[in-house]
Design a protein around this motif. Sequence first.
Motif: not given
Length: 331
Positions: A201-207, A234-240
């Motif tokens: 997983l990689a997430v940038a700026d929670r967006t 909401s998928l990005v929010g769940a992964l964060t």
Amino acid sequence: MLEAAGLTTVEETVYRLLVTSATASAEEISAQTGLPSEQAEGVLAALATKGLASRTDRQPRHFAASPPDVALLPRLQRHADALDRARTAVTDLLESYHSAARRQDAGQLIEVITGREALRQHLRQMQDNARHEVLWFCKAQYVAMPSGTNRAEYDALARGVRYRVLYEQAFFDDDGAIANVVEGVRAGEMARSVPHLPLRLAVADRTIAICPLVPGGPQGNPSEPTAALLRDSSLVGALTALFERYWEDAVPLHVSASGTMSGTDDAADPLSETDRRLLSLLVAGVADKAIASQMGLSRRTVQRHIQHMMTIAGAATRMQLAWQAARRGWL
């Protein structure tokens, strides 16, 4: 050439004549440029209004040019500032546009990426565009980026982007993995370790997030992984949230001055007696000002101690510091 400073072509021509002449009247400008006298007077008046020319004391009908650095550079700076503000406004509008489009078309929320090279390009682009923070799950046996090849991280760290990276323990079995993690931590990366991670997983700026879906492509070729690029949803929010849950339980990784890496939990007691007393007051909900008064310290010293403990614990907030303190038996 001087349109950016707010001059018309005719105004620039007349201003250049004034710069190369000591003084000039409307009649002289008219004779040199072929402009009608009335138009020449209007142009000189416009230049005077813009602060680029002024009437002379000895010959009121004559004009002299203002110094270019005084007359033009501030105008150019104002235009540059206005352009920066406009660029920021356009960026915000573009984000609003894409956000509205994604709400109306679910297909814009998820993009399927196939192939190692395409995945590498998206990962680099995501990091290049990051403004605040990048979160990363690093599992063993890379898919797209071998350990140590993600140079985009160092560029992002250099411009102030915070990196929080979770490594599963098997990751360190790869050749050169420990040395690469040490390099990252020394560059500013916050690193922790867990026994196992559920996914890459990689997430940038929670967006925006990138999450490989299967290890191979349509033909099962392991060199052609398939991943999902997820945009603000909401998928990005769940992964964060999943990342944060694993981050809380992870062991912070410490790099010594000699370059040796170890889990902070295995290190010697890192807190002084002052740290422990201050921490107990902080967890009890006592404000910084009251802690400083009770311990005979300045507020700046109190905040410095708190920041030091947050660094040791790998905590991003005071709430995380309290959780880590309880977990490590510091209280």
